[in-house]
Design a protein around this motif. Structure first.
Motif, PDB file in Angstrom:
ATOM      1  N   LYS A   1     -11.898  18.965   1.467  1.00  0.00           N
ATOM      2  CA  LYS A   1     -12.785  18.399   0.431  1.00  0.00           C
ATOM      3  C   LYS A   1     -12.355  17.002   0.002  1.00  0.00           C
ATOM      4  O   LYS A   1     -13.159  16.234  -0.495  1.00  0.00           O
ATOM      5  N   PHE A   2     -11.066  16.688   0.174  1.00  0.00           N
ATOM      6  CA  PHE A   2     -10.538  15.416  -0.319  1.00  0.00           C
ATOM      7  C   PHE A   2     -10.122  14.467   0.801  1.00  0.00           C
ATOM      8  O   PHE A   2      -9.535  13.421   0.540  1.00  0.00           O
ATOM      9  N   SER A   3     -10.446  14.833   2.018  1.00  0.00           N
ATOM     10  CA  SER A   3     -10.117  13.999   3.172  1.00  0.00           C
ATOM     11  C   SER A   3     -10.922  12.697   3.140  1.00  0.00           C
ATOM     12  O   SER A   3     -12.053  12.663   2.685  1.00  0.00           O
ATOM     13  N   GLY A   4     -10.305  11.625   3.618  1.00  0.00           N
ATOM     14  CA  GLY A   4     -11.015  10.354   3.733  1.00  0.00           C
ATOM     15  C   GLY A   4     -10.948   9.470   2.499  1.00  0.00           C
ATOM     16  O   GLY A   4     -11.599   8.427   2.459  1.00  0.00           O
ATOM     17  N   ASN A   5     -10.174   9.866   1.494  1.00  0.00           N
ATOM     18  CA  ASN A   5     -10.062   9.078   0.264  1.00  0.00           C
ATOM     19  C   ASN A   5      -8.733   8.346   0.129  1.00  0.00           C
ATOM     20  O   ASN A   5      -8.456   7.749  -0.908  1.00  0.00           O
ATOM     21  N   GLY A   6      -7.882   8.431   1.157  1.00  0.00           N
ATOM     22  CA  GLY A   6      -6.586   7.766   1.115  1.00  0.00           C
ATOM     23  C   GLY A   6      -5.526   8.507   0.323  1.00  0.00           C
ATOM     24  O   GLY A   6      -4.425   7.988   0.139  1.00  0.00           O
ATOM     25  N   TYR A   7      -5.832   9.708  -0.126  1.00  0.00           N
ATOM     26  CA  TYR A   7      -4.869  10.460  -0.930  1.00  0.00           C
ATOM     27  C   TYR A   7      -3.596  10.777  -0.136  1.00  0.00           C
ATOM     28  O   TYR A   7      -2.482  10.642  -0.648  1.00  0.00           O
ATOM     29  N   MET A   8      -3.771  11.246   1.110  1.00  0.00           N
ATOM     30  CA  MET A   8      -2.592  11.636   1.880  1.00  0.00           C
ATOM     31  C   MET A   8      -1.751  10.418   2.233  1.00  0.00           C
ATOM     32  O   MET A   8      -0.522  10.488   2.179  1.00  0.00           O
ATOM     33  N   THR A   9      -2.378   9.307   2.537  1.00  0.00           N
ATOM     34  CA  THR A   9      -1.616   8.089   2.807  1.00  0.00           C
ATOM     35  C   THR A   9      -0.802   7.705   1.580  1.00  0.00           C
ATOM     36  O   THR A   9       0.384   7.359   1.679  1.00  0.00           O
ATOM     37  N   GLU A  10      -1.413   7.792   0.399  1.00  0.00           N
ATOM     38  CA  GLU A  10      -0.724   7.472  -0.854  1.00  0.00           C
ATOM     39  C   GLU A  10       0.450   8.421  -1.103  1.00  0.00           C
ATOM     40  O   GLU A  10       1.538   7.993  -1.498  1.00  0.00           O
ATOM     41  N   ALA A  11       0.250   9.709  -0.844  1.00  0.00           N
ATOM     42  CA  ALA A  11       1.299  10.697  -1.064  1.00  0.00           C
ATOM     43  C   ALA A  11       2.452  10.511  -0.076  1.00  0.00           C
ATOM     44  O   ALA A  11       3.627  10.554  -0.465  1.00  0.00           O
ATOM     45  N   VAL A  12       2.130  10.292   1.193  1.00  0.00           N
ATOM     46  CA  VAL A  12       3.169  10.110   2.214  1.00  0.00           C
ATOM     47  C   VAL A  12       3.942   8.822   1.963  1.00  0.00           C
ATOM     48  O   VAL A  12       5.166   8.785   2.124  1.00  0.00           O
ATOM     49  N   GLU A  13       3.252   7.782   1.522  1.00  0.00           N
ATOM     50  CA  GLU A  13       3.939   6.528   1.191  1.00  0.00           C
ATOM     51  C   GLU A  13       4.967   6.764   0.078  1.00  0.00           C
ATOM     52  O   GLU A  13       6.105   6.288   0.157  1.00  0.00           O
ATOM     53  N   LYS A  14       4.580   7.504  -0.948  1.00  0.00           N
ATOM     54  CA  LYS A  14       5.487   7.802  -2.051  1.00  0.00           C
ATOM     55  C   LYS A  14       6.679   8.622  -1.562  1.00  0.00           C
ATOM     56  O   LYS A  14       7.829   8.359  -1.913  1.00  0.00           O
ATOM     57  N   LEU A  15       6.405   9.632  -0.747  1.00  0.00           N
ATOM     58  CA  LEU A  15       7.475  10.493  -0.273  1.00  0.00           C
ATOM     59  C   LEU A  15       8.438   9.739   0.646  1.00  0.00           C
ATOM     60  O   LEU A  15       9.656   9.917   0.558  1.00  0.00           O
ATOM     61  N   ALA A  16       7.910   8.883   1.513  1.00  0.00           N
ATOM     62  CA  ALA A  16       8.771   8.091   2.395  1.00  0.00           C
ATOM     63  C   ALA A  16       9.645   7.141   1.576  1.00  0.00           C
ATOM     64  O   ALA A  16      10.853   7.022   1.815  1.00  0.00           O
ATOM     65  N   ASP A  17       9.050   6.482   0.597  1.00  0.00           N
ATOM     66  CA  ASP A  17       9.812   5.580  -0.275  1.00  0.00           C
ATOM     67  C   ASP A  17      10.899   6.348  -1.020  1.00  0.00           C
ATOM     68  O   ASP A  17      12.041   5.907  -1.098  1.00  0.00           O
ATOM     69  N   PHE A  18      10.547   7.504  -1.550  1.00  0.00           N
ATOM     70  CA  PHE A  18      11.516   8.332  -2.263  1.00  0.00           C
ATOM     71  C   PHE A  18      12.650   8.764  -1.324  1.00  0.00           C
ATOM     72  O   PHE A  18      13.827   8.700  -1.683  1.00  0.00           O
ATOM     73  N   GLY A  19      12.286   9.185  -0.116  1.00  0.00           N
ATOM     74  CA  GLY A  19      13.287   9.624   0.845  1.00  0.00           C
ATOM     75  C   GLY A  19      14.255   8.517   1.241  1.00  0.00           C
ATOM     76  O   GLY A  19      15.463   8.738   1.314  1.00  0.00           O
ATOM     77  N   LEU A  20      13.727   7.325   1.482  1.00  0.00           N
ATOM     78  CA  LEU A  20      14.575   6.205   1.891  1.00  0.00           C
ATOM     79  C   LEU A  20      15.403   5.653   0.743  1.00  0.00           C
ATOM     80  O   LEU A  20      16.598   5.372   0.908  1.00  0.00           O
TER      81      LEU A  20
END
Length: 187
Positions: free
Chosen positions: A112-131
């Motif tokens: 239902k929420f695909s195509g809105n950039g949500y997952m890109t935003e979440a993965v970016e946050k998680l990658a930044d947090f991890g690094l």
């Protein structure tokens, strides 16, 4: 340092999203409904989605994810929209190797929420947090070569495409060999 001594917050935030560890009773019901809503899309790519789990099975899975979070074996986060509190999907720091230290990011989105950039935003946050917070030296994203939506995320976020492993894995349903694309970001 022993990973058990790391102070890992149960919640991270982005501009639009809240990423929260699955520690609340009842999370299974919410996630299970999203699996049902997204079943045909998830079934194509994810081995866990070959049959619909019950809400109880999903609740057990999330409680085990919370245990693994506390043991510092993996860090799964449920993704929610800040304004509506709708469940968007999950993302995880998984396959952690503390000797390097390195990990892999996994994710799936509620259709239902695909195509809105949500997952890109979440993965970016998680990658930044991890690094920058956990201090991983390497973070990988692996996905089936034909899963173009999943591949678009590391490509948008500047992960380096390291190559394709041919006949590396089985399709989600186990019926054929598939190729795996490897992406990474390093500190």
């Amino acid at each position: 340092m022993n990973p058990l001594l790391l102070d890992i917050p149960l919640q991270l935030e982005t501009e639009r999203l809240i990423l929260r560890a699955p520690h609340q009773t009842g999370d299974g019901k919410i996630v299970n409904q999203a699996i049902k809503d997204s079943f045909s899309e998830l079934k194509a790519w994810l081995p866990f989605a070959q049959k619909l789990p019950t809400a109880e099975e999903t609740e057990i899975n999330l409680r085990n994810a919370h245990i693994n979070f506390l043991k510092r074996e993996s860090f799964r986060f449920l993704i929610f929209d800040k304004n509506s509190n709708h469940f968007i999907g999950t993302t995880s720091l998984q396959r952690i190797d503390w000797t390097i230290p390195k990990c892999e990011i996994g994710y799936w989105v509620n259709t239902k929420f695909s195509g809105n950039g949500y997952m890109t935003e979440a993965v970016e946050k998680l990658a930044d947090f991890g690094l920058n917070n956990i201090k991983f030296r390497r973070i990988e994203i692996r996905c089936e070569s034909t899963n173009l939506k999943s591949r678009a995320i590391p490509e948008k976020l500047g992960f380096v495409f390291e190559g394709t492993l041919r006949n590396d894995d089985l399709s989600a349903d186990g019926s054929k060999l598939t190729d795996t694309c490897f992406y990474s970001i390093i500190r």
